[in-house]
Structures are given as structure tokens and as C-alpha cells.
Design a protein around this motif. Sequence first.
Motif, mmCIF file in Angstrom:
data_model
loop_
_atom_site.group_PDB
_atom_site.id
_atom_site.type_symbol
_atom_site.label_atom_id
_atom_site.label_comp_id
_atom_site.label_asym_id
_atom_site.label_seq_id
_atom_site.Cartn_x
_atom_site.Cartn_y
_atom_site.Cartn_z
ATOM 1 N N UNK A 1 50.913 -0.726 -8.119
ATOM 2 C CA UNK A 1 51.726 0.211 -8.639
ATOM 3 C C UNK A 1 52.300 -0.941 -10.570
ATOM 4 N N UNK B 1 50.429 -2.703 -11.874
ATOM 5 C CA UNK B 1 49.172 -3.644 -12.400
ATOM 6 C C UNK B 1 48.765 -2.114 -12.840
ATOM 7 N N UNK B 2 48.887 -0.988 -12.330
ATOM 8 C CA UNK B 2 48.681 0.270 -12.696
ATOM 9 C C UNK B 2 49.390 0.894 -13.902
ATOM 10 N N UNK B 3 50.994 0.758 -14.006
ATOM 11 C CA UNK B 3 51.387 0.583 -14.678
ATOM 12 C C UNK B 3 50.538 0.329 -15.716
ATOM 13 N N UNK C 1 48.120 -1.139 -17.163
ATOM 14 C CA UNK C 1 46.331 -0.686 -17.107
ATOM 15 C C UNK C 1 46.685 0.540 -18.144
ATOM 16 N N UNK C 2 47.929 1.240 -17.548
ATOM 17 C CA UNK C 2 47.857 2.790 -18.423
ATOM 18 C C UNK C 2 48.465 2.598 -20.228
ATOM 19 N N UNK D 1 45.907 1.188 -21.964
ATOM 20 C CA UNK D 1 44.869 2.259 -21.943
ATOM 21 C C UNK D 1 45.157 2.610 -23.401
ATOM 22 N N UNK D 2 46.302 3.065 -23.432
ATOM 23 C CA UNK D 2 47.131 3.976 -24.779
ATOM 24 C C UNK D 2 47.089 3.050 -26.259
ATOM 25 N N UNK E 1 38.864 2.041 -21.998
ATOM 26 C CA UNK E 1 38.937 2.881 -21.221
ATOM 27 C C UNK E 1 38.645 1.793 -19.717
ATOM 28 N N UNK E 2 39.888 2.217 -18.774
ATOM 29 C CA UNK E 2 40.147 0.659 -18.381
ATOM 30 C C UNK E 2 39.054 1.583 -16.587
ATOM 31 N N UNK E 3 38.535 1.214 -16.152
ATOM 32 C CA UNK E 3 38.120 2.062 -14.519
ATOM 33 C C UNK E 3 38.863 1.585 -14.127
ATOM 34 N N UNK E 4 39.076 2.679 -12.867
ATOM 35 C CA UNK E 4 40.348 2.219 -11.473
ATOM 36 C C UNK E 4 39.821 0.829 -10.936
#
Lengths: 209, 358
Positions: free
Chosen positions: A167, A169-171, A173-174, A177-178, A183-186
Motif C-alpha cells: 500500500x 508502494x502504491x501511494x 507510485x501515485x 505519477x503526479x 504512466x506507471x503500470x499497475x
Amino acid sequence: MNSVWYAMSAPERTVKGEIRAQVHVQADSPWFDGHFPDFPVVPAIAQVSMIVDMVARASGSSLYLKSASRIKFKQLVTPNTVLTLQAKAGTEQSQYLYRIRAGTEEVSSGTIFLANKDAENVMQADKNATTIRVAEIIINELKLEDVSADTFDPDLDLVDEVGIDSMDLATIALVIRDEFGIRIDEDDYPKLTTLRIIANYIDEKKSEV
Amino acid sequence: MTTKVQVAGTGSCKFSDILASPAIRDRWEKVRQYFFLRESTYDMTNRCNIRCDGCYYFNGEKHLAAEECDPLAWQTLMVEEKKRGITFAVLAGAEPSLVPELCRVCFETIPLGAIATNGLRPIPRDIDYRIHVSVWGNDAASLLVRRAPSMLQRQLEIYHDDARAIFIYTFTPHNIEQAAEVTRILAAKGQRISFNMFSAPVGYTGPLRHDAASLKATADMMAKLLAEYPDTVLYSPYSIIVHTHAMGLHDLFSCPYPRQNASTAVGLGRSFRQYRTDLGWDRAAACCVPDTDCADCRHYAAGSAVVTARMYRHADHPQTFAAWLDYVDTYLAVWVRHYEKGANLSSSGNHLPVQEDA
Ligand code: SF4
Ligand code: SF4
């Protein structure tokens, strides 16, 4: 070294942080002058030089070989051979593990330590603007203490050594991305586990645009 | 017909723009404090005091594992689990209330967790885990499917003043209407309820498997109860969408549990284990509801992990992200003691970040 001695493709960085390039050693390379006139081969030290050259080009720094260990030369390289060079940062500072192949045959492998001609510190010299900004994002998002963007070890494993999870890492990545407009692939973000890998990923994505 | 799932998360909206809404940002800051939760599940005993049709525990081979009854062995396991980074223990199959001394050892080592029980035997109050009391319909239906008389009445007697308890109503195609009666009774008693979907065990051919009509009727009933009993029902419009969709959770979101995920890099694929009663575990079979048919999996425990893990693909649009936040806020309120659910941010919930192509 320069292309009179050999021709090197532009080094690429993979998502896993590995640097790769292809090298073609021409038959008229000065390397063959002094080495067995009847049986020309690329000298062993030349192979290590190519790796140093590749890492230097990839990181945009002028590097030199400080020391080497566990070098194994498994096969002679004759003129007009196309070699695949691979190098990856090791666990120690300024350490790279490398491998050279001719087709599927391994030519040599080993561990080298590099130093920066200007700053003596590869880790610092390696930090471009992307790396610094990513370090700031990670420190800010994970609320890390006792570390700054300058002192952040680019090869610290965020999962194993910092203890972050998917979670977080996802944050990150977001936010990346901004910030970088990429674009970061899931499927990719779980692999972005060190500062160096993230920065390389961003630079690769930006160069694709 | 081929079905293609398209993943969003392509950044059509900036994450910072999504968080510019104060309501979304507040909820995001609230839920992200729980990103440290890392679960594993533990079968506590291979015994149960009742026997329900369609029970996934007694399907497959789990119940054939020997029982480790020594609290010291459990304590050693829990200490190792904690070292491994596990922060949330789910005590499940078959009936944990039969082995309170083992539950206590788990609680004393890993203080956050939940116990899934049929609610017919009390669990000592000092074991301060969330307690999920399973309900499969009104008492007449429970008598038929679970062969236990006066179930809800007995569960309410035991949990009447116990803030640990949340009643989990499992919708089958045959008890949809009864959910209204059960919710009304629980609301009158000041209890709280959340919803589960019957998810068929592998090879199950009985009458409890959902079909298109029962999924639709369940969705309608859930929405009605959520609107009528906002203080009693812990659920969200988006939870309804994802748990009553024709596609199961795995097809919608690609389940990250080890059973469906070969990667050990991060997340559940890295840390989740499902321990049997002999304290053994098998990565290839590991998920929170082993022996459930993945194609039919709409289980509430599965969704808590599967949907939550897919934050990235929901962070594409404020409404989609708000729907995901509602889902996570619900999941935390259902599973974590002392976590209070906020009002749902998204009213329609119809923001699935996937599309189906016919
Ligand atoms: S109470 Fe739970 S474990 Fe026991 S038979 Fe019913 S479903 Fe299975
Ligand atoms: S049964 Fe559900 S939770 Fe388990 S692996 Fe299949 S989809 Fe995932």
C-alpha cells in the motif's frame, strides 16, 4: 576509452536496475595490436574497462576502477565478436556485479568497485535530480526520520530494509505519477523497491515520451 | 462471450487533485494509518459444535489436520509470526470459541485481530479481538441449514452487551428477504451487522450458490437495509457493487492471496499464511477462505484484502477513489476493534474501475 577501440550501444537500465549494453570489438581495435598477433583476443582488463565505461555512461559520471574481486574469465574473445554487457549495483556502496556474454556463452563475470573521478563517491554522483526528488517523496510519504535526500542510500531495499508494504508502494507510485507525469503500470509498482530502481524507471518512462 | 477486464489507474486525474477534496483527504488520512496491518489466518481447532450445509471449513482437507492443543506451541508460533511482520491475526476454522485458551495466547502476542464464530459459546471478555458472529438467515432458516435451533436468539443472549461483536449476515439465494427481519432485530438491540456472500466451496453443487437473479435481489436488499439502518449496517454502496457483481472478486480485481498470486515481492503474496490446526501451512493453498471456488468468491473476508489491495487502480477519479475509501473504511470498522466507520462518501457506489467488453 572511446569508440575507436570498440562500438558500444547506448546503455539501458532495466526496471530491476540492471545496466545493459552491447559492444562490438572491431578487428582493427588497437587492443589486438599487442595480444597474440597470430591469435588476436580482447585482453581481460579491456573487458573490465568496457563495464566501467558502460556504468559511467549510464550514470553520466566519470568513473574509474578502484578495485575488483572474484573476476572469472571463462572464454577468449576474438575480433568482431558482439558482447552483451550487464552490470547491477551490489549491496555495498559503489559495488557492481557484472557479467559479459557472447551470445549465450558467458565470457567473464566478477565484482568491481568504482569511484568517481570528481567526487570520489559514486553514490552521491549517481544522484541526479530525479533521484533526489524521489528520495524527498519517499521521506515525506513514509514519514522517515534520520535520513535526508542527500544521505538516502539509493540501493536500500524499501521492502526488506525499511519495512514498507504494497500500500505504501502504491501511494509512492501515485505521487510519482503526479509529479513526473508518467504512466506507471499497475504491475510495475510492486517492483519499484529501491530509490535507484524508481529513479531509473522514471527516467526510462520519461525518455519514452 | 469473452470478458475482458480493463484496468484503470492510468492517471486521468491527478492523485493530488483527488485529495484536494477535504472530505476525501480526511478519509484517506484516516484509513492510511492502518496500512501497517498485515494479516494471516489460523485454524484454531478442527471441531465445531454444529454442522452447516456448504461450510467451507469441512470441505477439502483442512479439517483432517491434527490439532495442536498446546498453548506454548501457539505462543511460539505467534512470536514467530510477529517477528515475520504479522500485525493482525484472524482466528477462524472451525469454531475458535471451543479453544479460548489458544485464542488468548494469540491475543496476548498479536493484539489486533478478529475471531470468526458461530456465536453459540461465549468467548472470554479479556480476549479483546473483534468478534464476527455468523448469521445465515432467521432462526427457521438457520435450523434448516445449520441444524441449530434459536440461533439468533442465543447469539444475542451471549453478545447483548459486547462491543466486540459484529454480526455477519451471509446471503444465500434463499435467505435474502430474511435479512430485513434479522437487521431489524439487531438494530432494536443496538447491535451492528455487516454482510457476507455465500461463496461456493470447490466442487459444491448444492442450492446455496448464487445466480444472476439472487445477486440482483441481494444487492437490492443490501441497499435497502443500508439506507434504512445507517447506524446498524456497516457497509457501503461500493461494497454492494463489488460483492454482488456477476464476476467474482478474483475476476474483477485479480486476487493477491498466495493461492492466486505467484509473486512473493510485496503484500499478501509475500507475507500471508493460512495455518492449519497442526500449525502447518501451504503457500499454494493460502488464502483467507481456502477451498472456496475462486470463480464464485465474493466472500467478505476475501474482499477486505482483494479490493483494498487494489487502491492504485481506484486512484483515477475522485468518485472512484471515494468509493474505494468507503470500502476500506467499512472493512476497517468491521475488522479492527475501536475503529469507527465514517459516513459513506459515495452515494451511488457505481464506480468500478473495470469495464466488461461483450
Ligand atoms: S459454524 Fe462455521 S465452522 Fe461450524 S459448520 Fe458452520 S460454517 Fe462450518
Ligand atoms: S477463494 Fe477468493 S480469496 Fe481465496 S484465492 Fe480464490 S479469489 Fe482469492
